[in-house]
Design a protein around this motif. Structure first.
Motif, mmCIF file in Angstrom:
data_model
loop_
_atom_site.group_PDB
_atom_site.id
_atom_site.type_symbol
_atom_site.label_atom_id
_atom_site.label_comp_id
_atom_site.label_asym_id
_atom_site.label_seq_id
_atom_site.Cartn_x
_atom_site.Cartn_y
_atom_site.Cartn_z
ATOM 1 N N ASP A 218 0.865 -1.166 0.000
ATOM 2 C CA ASP A 218 0.000 0.000 0.000
ATOM 3 C C ASP A 218 0.910 1.227 0.000
ATOM 4 O OD1 ASP A 218 0.787 0.550 2.722
ATOM 5 O OD2 ASP A 218 -0.732 -0.872 3.396
ATOM 6 N N MET A 219 0.361 2.394 0.174
ATOM 7 C CA MET A 219 1.170 3.608 0.045
ATOM 8 C C MET A 219 2.291 3.698 1.067
ATOM 9 S SD MET A 219 -1.607 6.550 -0.872
ATOM 10 C CE MET A 219 -2.637 6.476 -2.355
ATOM 11 N N GLY A 220 2.134 3.015 2.194
ATOM 12 C CA GLY A 220 3.135 3.136 3.246
ATOM 13 C C GLY A 220 3.748 1.831 3.693
ATOM 14 N N THR A 221 3.629 0.779 2.853
ATOM 15 C CA THR A 221 4.135 -0.531 3.257
ATOM 16 C C THR A 221 4.761 -1.250 2.068
ATOM 17 O OG1 THR A 221 2.291 -0.711 4.826
ATOM 18 C CG2 THR A 221 3.588 -2.703 4.409
ATOM 19 N N VAL A 222 5.985 -1.708 2.253
ATOM 20 C CA VAL A 222 6.636 -2.525 1.231
ATOM 21 C C VAL A 222 6.002 -3.909 1.233
ATOM 22 C CG1 VAL A 222 8.807 -3.681 0.603
ATOM 23 C CG2 VAL A 222 8.830 -1.291 1.340
ATOM 24 N N ALA A 223 5.698 -4.433 0.043
ATOM 25 C CA ALA A 223 5.183 -5.802 -0.065
ATOM 26 C C ALA A 223 6.311 -6.781 0.237
ATOM 27 C CB ALA A 223 4.639 -6.044 -1.467
ATOM 28 N N THR A 224 6.057 -7.710 1.141
ATOM 29 C CA THR A 224 7.086 -8.679 1.530
ATOM 30 C C THR A 224 6.523 -10.092 1.495
ATOM 31 O OG1 THR A 224 6.554 -8.502 3.890
ATOM 32 C CG2 THR A 224 8.269 -7.013 3.020
ATOM 33 N N ALA A 225 7.425 -11.051 1.541
ATOM 34 C CA ALA A 225 7.052 -12.461 1.602
ATOM 35 C C ALA A 225 8.111 -13.194 2.409
ATOM 36 C CB ALA A 225 6.953 -13.050 0.200
ATOM 37 N N PRO A 226 7.745 -14.303 3.074
ATOM 38 C CA PRO A 226 8.745 -15.083 3.819
ATOM 39 C C PRO A 226 9.903 -15.484 2.905
ATOM 40 C CG PRO A 226 6.536 -15.827 4.350
ATOM 41 C CD PRO A 226 6.389 -14.876 3.205
ATOM 42 N N ASP A 227 11.109 -15.494 3.454
ATOM 43 C CA ASP A 227 12.294 -15.775 2.640
ATOM 44 C C ASP A 227 12.605 -17.265 2.531
ATOM 45 O OD1 ASP A 227 13.094 -16.148 5.242
ATOM 46 O OD2 ASP A 227 14.726 -14.689 5.199
ATOM 47 N N GLY A 228 11.610 -18.123 2.775
ATOM 48 C CA GLY A 228 11.797 -19.566 2.660
ATOM 49 C C GLY A 228 12.357 -20.160 3.933
ATOM 50 N N ASN A 229 12.230 -21.497 4.066
ATOM 51 C CA ASN A 229 12.736 -22.106 5.309
ATOM 52 C C ASN A 229 14.247 -21.987 5.433
ATOM 53 O OD1 ASN A 229 13.582 -24.137 3.513
ATOM 54 N ND2 ASN A 229 11.900 -25.508 4.061
ATOM 55 N N GLY A 230 14.934 -21.707 4.308
ATOM 56 C CA GLY A 230 16.366 -21.471 4.383
ATOM 57 C C GLY A 230 16.715 -20.149 5.024
ATOM 58 N N GLY A 231 15.710 -19.283 5.193
ATOM 59 C CA GLY A 231 15.942 -18.028 5.900
ATOM 60 C C GLY A 231 16.212 -18.226 7.374
ATOM 61 N N ILE A 232 16.060 -19.471 7.820
ATOM 62 C CA ILE A 232 16.305 -19.773 9.231
ATOM 63 C C ILE A 232 17.719 -19.411 9.650
ATOM 64 C CG2 ILE A 232 16.950 -22.181 8.725
ATOM 65 C CD1 ILE A 232 15.791 -22.977 11.410
ATOM 66 N N TYR A 233 18.680 -19.563 8.746
ATOM 67 C CA TYR A 233 20.069 -19.360 9.135
ATOM 68 C C TYR A 233 20.344 -17.900 9.499
ATOM 69 C CZ TYR A 233 20.346 -23.944 6.949
ATOM 70 O OH TYR A 233 20.137 -25.251 6.629
ATOM 71 N N ARG A 234 19.829 -16.988 8.682
ATOM 72 C CA ARG A 234 19.985 -15.569 8.986
ATOM 73 C C ARG A 234 19.180 -15.199 10.233
ATOM 74 N NH1 ARG A 234 21.224 -11.101 5.346
ATOM 75 N NH2 ARG A 234 21.148 -12.622 3.630
ATOM 76 N N ALA A 235 17.983 -15.802 10.358
ATOM 77 C CA ALA A 235 17.116 -15.498 11.500
ATOM 78 C C ALA A 235 17.735 -15.950 12.818
ATOM 79 C CB ALA A 235 15.752 -16.160 11.309
ATOM 80 N N LEU A 236 18.418 -17.077 12.813
ATOM 81 C CA LEU A 236 19.056 -17.559 14.045
ATOM 82 C C LEU A 236 20.051 -16.538 14.577
ATOM 83 C CD1 LEU A 236 19.779 -21.292 13.124
ATOM 84 C CD2 LEU A 236 18.051 -20.451 14.710
ATOM 85 N N ARG A 237 20.748 -15.896 13.670
ATOM 86 C CA ARG A 237 21.724 -14.884 14.070
ATOM 87 C C ARG A 237 21.032 -13.579 14.449
ATOM 88 N NH1 ARG A 237 24.131 -14.979 9.736
ATOM 89 N NH2 ARG A 237 23.444 -13.048 8.752
#
Length: 449
Positions: A218-237
């Protein structure tokens, strides 16, 4: 004195995104309320735009792998618990794993960011009841398995009494985080100490147009999506999980998906096997049901279905240095967005954009030594993927049947007789042990709580 944090600087972010050719994210900025401006600036501040642009470019220009040669794994890189000749080794691995659990050297991570939408539920999938006599949720069943394996390990190694704590790290997503935490609190963490349960969010990436422009939801929000289950590695840190493991002195981690109804949480055999191989990363697999089954297979590339993973924390920490080399996968989707010219909300009828995902196994090619352990499917893998009554299986009915069939095998192996369906609580037995005194279960005893 309390620390103060300056809000994200508008001009700095404008310059950063403009230089990255993504300045259009500020297109509606002057029309926003003060609150919405602050919210957008905070969201943009959380996006490493240079990294995001690089990920998009790499993912969309990478050559296809279709023509690459695929080979089986070398014989010395995997073992199987299905092979009767391996029974002595299996017991050795189990003892090793139990010792590590007793010493407080093992943690578990559950990937639980999904919602139960396909199951007809608005709750997180881990809250789902597959219809067992006890009506326990997936989260409760897994929490009780943790309690049981802690007890089994402590009984096997009483010299470590009081140390056999298996911390549980629950990966949620932004839409499921609050509901998951509330579910645990409402159920008093299913008997676990809340100090040993930590929630953290899966990461997200912006959604893009086909030519790499960030879409606005919308006018004030970037459209996003989950970065996949491989995103776990960055999330753990990012979420402090690795720091918490370091504080606890944990070297070994077992990770699994919440929807595997037969999962052996903190499986001592798998943990012991990977340790015996001096592996930094391991994967547990089960045989495919049929050649056409749409599942991943582990093999050599110039993918057996994998159901969970083992890591050393040293390896998880080292993944940060590999992140630039990891290839994200392109998923072309219909992405709702606001039109920059008209300001109107668009619901596309055809694929108009790209979401990028990293899979949990994308780090495997970077592992110096990967340990692969094959186990029996009926004992360890029953995924909950489809709606009730689905003719393709992997639904609540098949999961319920698989769990109860396993409990029947446990009782019969212990010398008992089962005349009707019987459910065994994970608090009673982890993998069929401790049932030797059972002889006969009458039809009226449908659930041993």
């Amino acid at each position: 004195m309390l620390a103060t944090f300056a809000p994200p600087d508008e001009q700095t972010l404008r310059t950063l995104f403009t230089e990255a050719n993504q300045g259009h994210v500020f297109h509606f900025f002057d029309r926003l309320s003060h609150t919405d401006k602050s919210r957008l600036l905070s969201q943009l501040d959380s996006i490493d735009i240079k990294s995001v642009n690089r990920i998009f470019k790499t993912a969309t220009t990478a050559p296809p792998h279709d023509s690459e040669e695929i080979d089986p794994l070398p014989q010395d890189s995997f073992s199987s618990t299905i092979d009767p000749a391996m029974s002595e080794h299996v017991e050795e691995w189990r003892v090793t794993g139990l010792r590590m659990i007793a010493m407080g050297k093992v943690a578990v991570i559950v990937l639980a960011g999904g919602q139960g939408t396909r199951l007809g539920s608005s709750a997180p999938k881990g809250c789902y009841d597959i219809g067992l006599p006890s009506h326990k949720s997936l989260f409760q069943l897994q929490a009780e398995k943790i309690q049981c394996i802690q007890r089994v390990a402590e009984n096997a190694f009483p010299e470590y009494k009081g140390q056999s704590v298996v911390p549980w790290y629950v990966m949620t997503s932004e839409p499921t985080r609050a509901a998951t935490e509330a579910f645990f609190k409402d159920n008093e963490y299913f008997g676990l100490d809340s100090a040993n349960v930590m929630f953290f969010n899966q990461g997200v990436l912006p959604a893009f147009t086909m030519d790499g422009k960030i879409l606005m939801e919308d006018m004030g929000t970037v459209a996003t999506a989950p970065d996949g289950n491989g995103g776990i590695y960055r999330a753990l840190r990012r979420e402090g999980v690795l720091a918490d493991m370091e504080r606890r002195g944990i070297p070994y981690v077992h990770a699994y998906c919440v929807d595997n109804c037969l999962v052996k949480v903190a499986d001592p055999v798998f943990i012991g096997y990977c340790i015996s191989k001096s592996a930094k990363c391991g994967v547990k697999v089960v045989p495919k049901q049929r050649a056409s089954e749409p599942v991943g297979v582990v093999c050599l590339r110039n993918q057996n279905q994998h159901c969970n993973h083992f890591y050393t924390t040293d390896f998880l920490n080292a993944i940060e240095s590999l992140e630039d080399a990891l290839e994200y996968h392109v998923a072309k989707k219909k992405i709702k967005h606001v039109d920059l010219e008209t300001g109107e909300f668009v619901v596309p009828k055809v694929n108009n954009g790209i979401k990028l995902e990293l899979f949990i196994f994308d780090v495997f090619p970077f592992v110096e030594k990967l340990a692969v352990l094959e186990t029996e499917r009926k004992e360890e893998f029953s995924p909950l993927k489809n709606a009730p009554g689905c003719k393709d299986g992997d639904c609540p009915e098949t999961c319920r049947a698989d769990v109860l069939a396993q409990h029947k095998r446990y009782i019969e192996a212990a010398g008992g007789v089962v005349s009707e369906e019987v459910e065994l609580s994970p608090l009673v037995t982890y993998a069929g042990e401790g049932l030797m005194k059972m002889v006969t279960l009458n039809a009226g005893m449908s659930s041993l709580m």
